[in-house]
Design an enzyme around this catalytic site. Sequence first.
Site, PDB file in Angstrom:
ATOM      1  N   CYS A  37       0.913  -1.040  -0.066  1.00 49.25           N
ATOM      2  CA  CYS A  37       0.050   0.172  -0.021  1.00 49.25           C
ATOM      3  C   CYS A  37       0.893   1.226   0.058  1.00 49.25           C
ATOM      4  O   CYS A  37       1.723   1.576   0.788  1.00 49.25           O
ATOM      5  CB  CYS A  37      -0.981   0.046   1.298  1.00 49.25           C
ATOM      6  N   CYS A  69      -1.116   3.455  -6.508  1.00 53.52           N
ATOM      7  CA  CYS A  69      -1.956   2.636  -5.501  1.00 53.52           C
ATOM      8  C   CYS A  69      -2.181   1.523  -6.023  1.00 53.52           C
ATOM      9  O   CYS A  69      -2.347   1.101  -7.281  1.00 53.52           O
ATOM     10  CB  CYS A  69      -3.302   3.236  -5.528  1.00 53.52           C
TER      11      CYS A  69
END
Length: 265
Positions: free
Chosen positions: A75, A192
């Site tokens: 992440c 992302c």
Amino acid sequence: MSTPPTILVFDSGLGGLTVLREVVKSRPDAHYIYIADDAFFPYGHHGEDQIIARVVPMIGELITAHAPDLIVIACNTISTLVMSHLRDAYRTPFVGTVPAIKPACARSKTKRVSVLGTKGTVKREYTRALIRDFALGCDVTLVGSADLAALAEAALSGGKISDREIFAEIAPCFVGDSESDPARTDTVVLACTHYPLLMDRLVKLAPWPVEWIDPAPAIARRVADLLGPAGNEADDTGAQMIFTSGRPHELIPALMPFFGGRVPA
């Protein structure tokens, strides 16, 4: 037969599956534990102090419970904010996920690159420092998406996501008049891990062809470097998937390819 390494992959939701898929290819002999912190998803809706206060002790609890040989923080939001705190607190090796600005700028021919990430990732000083250090003369456009991660999760779960919804999130990445503009954007960094879940749609909806930079292969190479070459697959390799909300994972057919064909327990 040697005991396989345990690799724990942590993300706010399902986006880290795109990283897991590549790591499994590099270490098919490992046992995998995937943690989706869906009880706190999306992280972009929380303040930085809240994220640090949640993630650091949670990782400690996961280390105690599972004794991983390595942890992948799949992440960008967590990696750009919490990684230094994790490395200070724990001895377990970590591999993070940060915007792939250096390779993107090195590969761009028009010298115009866009970074597509969450609003938190693109505004963070860590990201801006990467641009200062590695832009290599490129003009870098930061694009903060509010909804693309949630759209990706919904699409993986079988939801009907319109082209209009996706295009609205990616349109600001495309700087230039047309494909014939020599100064147009030619490279987009996917900052992302959720976004590669929509890769087919991104390619289709792009107003002109660009190179989409997915960090997952580089992360997998780093994991392999730290753990060494893969050994023979052991009988006790497998996979677990845990949602912090406690909900069951009901997408077994959709999840299996990310786990290298394993059925996650």
